[in-house]
Design an enzyme around this catalytic site. Structure first.
Site, PDB file in Angstrom:
ATOM      1  N   LYS A  74      14.220  31.545 -37.319  1.00  0.00           N
ATOM      2  CA  LYS A  74      13.040  30.723 -37.046  1.00  0.00           C
ATOM      3  C   LYS A  74      12.416  31.168 -35.723  1.00  0.00           C
ATOM      4  O   LYS A  74      13.131  31.404 -34.737  1.00  0.00           O
ATOM      5  CB  LYS A  74      13.457  29.251 -36.990  1.00  0.00           C
ATOM      6  N   SER A 148      10.473  21.634 -40.247  1.00  0.00           N
ATOM      7  CA  SER A 148       9.607  22.655 -39.706  1.00  0.00           C
ATOM      8  C   SER A 148      10.104  24.065 -39.972  1.00  0.00           C
ATOM      9  O   SER A 148       9.373  25.041 -39.798  1.00  0.00           O
ATOM     10  CB  SER A 148       9.458  22.452 -38.188  1.00  0.00           C
ATOM     11  N   SER A 172      14.496  18.999 -39.815  1.00  0.00           N
ATOM     12  CA  SER A 172      13.898  20.292 -40.140  1.00  0.00           C
ATOM     13  C   SER A 172      14.876  21.311 -40.694  1.00  0.00           C
ATOM     14  O   SER A 172      14.463  22.316 -41.276  1.00  0.00           O
ATOM     15  CB  SER A 172      13.222  20.878 -38.894  1.00  0.00           C
TER      16      SER A 172
END
Length: 595
Positions: A74, A148, A172
């Site tokens: 990420k 996310s 997330s």
């Protein structure tokens, strides 16, 4: 042939068949180039760099735990050689070194294939709040991927890599797992260091793992975890145990909210039935106080932590923010220190209020997300829709808990749902066996491959600093004295048999009835059924001290050749005892004796 889902076992088999990391990188490069979703990556590791890294890994020892394993990261986690942007181009910087956990993964032989898209500054659970576009569910491109950690989930579910890293403040690292038929490993806060991670809410942020199966995610977490003095929120972990047949808290009454999504509700009910079939005891509980804690994360003063993370950048670059992200973060302006303390007080009041729940259950099982929606619907109502996704996730980090999200199957629409098992702080490893069993029993595959065979649930391991003990009689699971093991948090490691040279006797006059196991080197039998448990060192000592004569603790040879401390009987006590070796174990004998 390389399967669609790149589990650790699949990659290992690929290498065992004569292929190399260089070969695998060519396959990954081809898959990455063919991916139809352009929003998954923000920065791809260049092809030449991937090839060079694969060659370098081939010179490392083959027994490294993640040798030649591809993974994605990420883009709020630092990877030296690739920019960190947090999905905000104006914020981008080139990190001087890897985040601590990235360094650990690379030292274990893993290979970074790129930095993935996210809801900007990790603010969202849906995956649409990025200037790089919205990654889509691998099952329907009209639907959100979840966020996310959106790009990370899609990269694994599409078969581009074996695992990917996300971050989780409000869910997330779990919601995208549910939307893409994946496992999401959310460690206890403080277990995995956040050094080199762009914070969202620094005091509750957690780095997570997306994987095809629980075994893979847990193996990756084990490489990443460990205290790091550079992270002020890093903690020395004392593992917490869970019983093999846990009491599981489930939703009931008005707290069962699915926002009209009957498919997800049906999948949740099926998961409850599946847990019960695996030996769990189902316990309805009141979710209302947990829901109040969840609301504190966005509706309370903790939103000020999001402002603290980017305050200087927001002051100079407000126009570079996604409008929804900016609206959320600027909502913290005007929050006071007094409000922050009131929020902290209320959170601790809720912890006290929910303590009786944890006396009645060993873990909770909640829908990972109660519903999903299309990208169009999310963009039309971004705050409300996003809030629905976090109904059952937002409280977990605030309350310091461990969690593993697992797939729960598919509804008639072809979209997946998921459930999350939530346990006490540092029960991370203890959650693994039951979570793995839940996924395997669901038979819903992994990621985009709905027909993939899920690897078996990993066997529990003895926590560091604990001691194993072999039990043979009244302390076996379900027997009268088993609570002496489960009470102090003992973990059942395995059911197995002794070696050949053991005989079993029913001792006369014992209450409750007990057997006596003796070692007879000249006896050639099939072994006696036993269980191996693990206890914390102090509990082990107290347990052994309570053992009455003529029983005691000695070393037992097990069928696999291991030598472990366990119950043995003094031979003089066998006068008047009945030999029951032919039954193969105490459980079989008691079943026959009691009819």
């Amino acid at each position: 042939m390389l399967p669609q889902m790149l589990t650790l076992a699949a990659v290992q088999a690929y290498y065992d068949s004569g292929h190399s990391p260089a070969d695998l990188m060519e396959a990954v490069i081809a898959r990455r180039a063919a991916l139809a979703d352009p929003a998954v990556f923000i920065t791809k590791t260049p092809v030449d760099a991937l090839r060079a890294t694969a060659q370098a890994v081939m010179a490392l020892p083959r027994d490294l735990p993640l040798w030649g394993i591809p993974f994605a990261v990420k883009d709020n986690i630092d990877v030296a050689g690739l920019p960190t942007t947090a999905a905000c181009p104006a914020f981008a910087y080139d990190p001087a070194k890897d985040a601590t956990l990235i360094a650990r993964l690379r030292a274990a032989g893993a290979i970074v294939i790129g930095k993935t898209n996210l809801d900007q500054f990790a603010t969202g659970l849906n995956g649409t709040r990025s200037p790089h576009g919205a990654p889509r569910s691998v099952f329907d491109a009209d639907y959100v991927s979840g966020g996310s950690s959106s790009g990370s989930a899609v990269a694994v579910a599409a078969g581009l890599c074996s695992f990917a890293l996300g971050t989780d403040t409000a869910g997330s690292g779990r919601v995208p797992a549910a939307f893409n038929n994946l496992v999401g490993i959310k460690p206890s806060p403080g277990l995995v260091p956040n050094t080199g991670v762009v914070p969202a809410c620094r005091s509750v942020d957690v780095v997570t793992v997306f994987a095809g199966c629980v075994a893979d995610g847990a193996a990756v977490r084990a490489v990443m975890e460990g205290y790091d003095a550079a992270d002020p929120f890093s903690r020395h972990a004392t593992p917490a145990a869970l019983p093999p047949r846990p009491r599981i808290g489930v939703l009931t009454g008005a707290e069962r909210e699915f926002y009209g999504n009957q498919e997800v509700e049906a999948l949740y009910d099926a998961a409850i039935a599946r847990a019960e079939s695996l030996g769990a005891t189902i316990v309805p509980f009141d979710y209302a106080p947990f829901r109040e804690a969840a609301a504190l994360l966005y509706d309370g003063p903790w939103v000020a932590e999001r402002l603290a993370a980017v305050e200087g950048f927001l002051a100079t670059n407000a126009d570079d923010f996604d409008p929804t992200v900016r609206r959320i973060i600027e909502g913290a302006k005007g929050r006071t220190a007094v409000q922050a303390f009131h929020g902290l007080y209320r959170l601790n009041e809720i912890r006290q209020q929910t303590a009786p729940v944890w006396q009645a259950v060993d873990l909770l099982m909640l829908p990972t997300s109660p519903t999903t929606c299309t990208v169009a619907d999310m963009l039309a109502d971004p705050i409300v829709r996003n809030s629905q996704f976090g109904r059952y996730t937002n409280f977990v980090n605030l309350m310091g808990l461990a969690a593993i999200a697992v797939p729960a199957g598919f509804g008639p629409s072809g979209l997946p749902g998921g459930v999350t098992l939530i346990g006490p702080a540092f029960s991370d490893q203890a959650l693994v066996p039951f979570a793995g069993a839940m996924h395997a029993a669901c038979a819903c595959g992994m990621g985009i491959d709905r027909g993939a065979k899920v690897p078996p649930a990993p066997r529990p391991t003895c926590p560091e600093g604990w001691l194993p003990i072999v039990v043979v009689g009244a302390h076996l699971s379900g027997m009268p004295l088993n609570a002496e093991l489960t009470g102090p948090g003992g973990v059942l490691l395995q059911t197995t048999r002794t070696g050949a040279g053991y005989r079993l006797f029913a001792l006369p006059g014992t209450v409750p009835p007990k057997p006596g196991l003796i070692h007879d080197p000249d006896f050639k039998g099939d072994g006696i059924e036993v269980e191996v448990w693990a206890l914390p060192a102090a509990a082990f000592g107290a347990f052994v001290a309570r053992i009455p004569a003529p029983l005691g603790i000695g070393k037992l040879n097990l069928a696999d050749g291991s030598l472990i401390s366990g119950f043995l009987c003094e031979s003089h006590a066998l006068s008047g005892a009945v030999e029951i070796t032919s039954y193969g174990g105490w459980r079989a004998y008691r079943a026959a004796a009691t009819g």
